[in-house]
Design an enzyme around this catalytic site. Structure first.
Site, PDB file in Angstrom:
ATOM      1  CE  LYS A  19      -2.121  -0.973   3.918  1.00 29.71           C
ATOM      2  NZ  LYS A  19      -1.544  -2.277   4.307  1.00 29.71           N
ATOM      3  NE  ARG A  30       7.696  -3.095   5.750  1.00 26.44           N
ATOM      4  CZ  ARG A  30       6.408  -2.757   5.834  1.00 26.44           C
ATOM      5  NH1 ARG A  30       5.727  -2.459   4.741  1.00 26.44           N
ATOM      6  NH2 ARG A  30       5.798  -2.768   6.988  1.00 26.44           N
TER       7      ARG A  30
END
Ligand code: AMP
Length: 215
Positions: free
Chosen positions: A13, A127
């Site tokens: 997102k 990440r």
């Protein structure tokens, strides 16, 4: 353009919101980023939210709705917004509907990004986030000369506390229990469209742009 990007943690997102934000010059409103900034700045909100955010639980609806009310009433969002990370519960979604009605703002679309849990766990495990500029990197995709240093601003790269494997599992449970029902809420009011977010960044972006073109 007034959009919500919706989906589980790690679906992309934030990445897609940043691309849309620079293409259309519309602010990217990430409630997660706002909370992390408040935590770093040790504001009252930051002090209240830190333990909850670090443990992968949800900050209370009252606090989050208050934050969004301030943002949507600000000058910054007067020409549009891309919401990322809000709403995350059905009460938040309902409060947003009421707030938009009160401010006479029309929400155009809720883009539901889908990817399976296995992929989410893998993505979040790789990440890294920059402490200074907030940019996100993925050790599986980005070729980083030095994985401790942001190639954009030189800031320190770190793994978010809530991206650690034990907390990711908890966040996925929270998503399934409290956040996924928001999809049904928007489906019923005819705003939900779904994209397959398992592909690479540019491919997912193409799908989102095609979908926005159609609306
Ligand atoms: P994110 O960066 O969107 O993954 O958000 C990180 C964390 O911030 C979440 O796991 C929650 O603890 C908190 N958070 C962000 N947005 C919300 C929201 N709308 N409602 C409750 N908690 C939130």
């Amino acid at each position: 353009m007034r959009l919500i990007l919706f989906g589980p943690p790690g679906v992309g997102k934030g990445t897609q919101a940043k691309l849309l934000s620079s293409r259309f010059h519309i602010p990217h409103i990430s409630t997660g980023d706002m909370l992390r900034e408040a935590i770093v700045a040790e504001t009252e909100l930051g002090r209240k939210a830190k333990a909850t955010v670090d443990s992968g639980q949800l900050v209370s609806d009252d606090i989050m709705i208050g934050i969004i009310r301030d943002v949507l009433q600000s000058e910054k969002t007067k020409n549009g917004f891309i919401l990322d990370g809000f709403p995350r519960t059905v009460p938040q979604a309902k409060a947003l509907t009421d707030l938009l009605k009160e401010l006479r703002i029309v929400l155009e679309s809720v883009i539901n990004m889908e990817v399976n849990d296995r992929e989410v766990i893998e993505r979040l495990g790789k990440r890294l986030t920059c402490k200074s500029c907030g940019r996100i990197f993925n050790l599986g995709i980005d070729k980083l000369a030095d994985p401790t240093k942001c190639p954009h601003c030189g800031g320190a790269l770190y793994q978010r506390e809530d991206d650690k494997p034990e907390t990711v599992a908890k966040r996925l449970n929270v998503y399934a229990r409290s956040t996924a029902p928001v999809k049904e809420y928007y489906r019923q009011i005819g705003l939900l469209t779904t994209v397959d977010a398992s592909g690479e960044i540019n491919e997912v972006n193409r799908q989102i742009l095609a979908l926005l073109n159609r609306r």
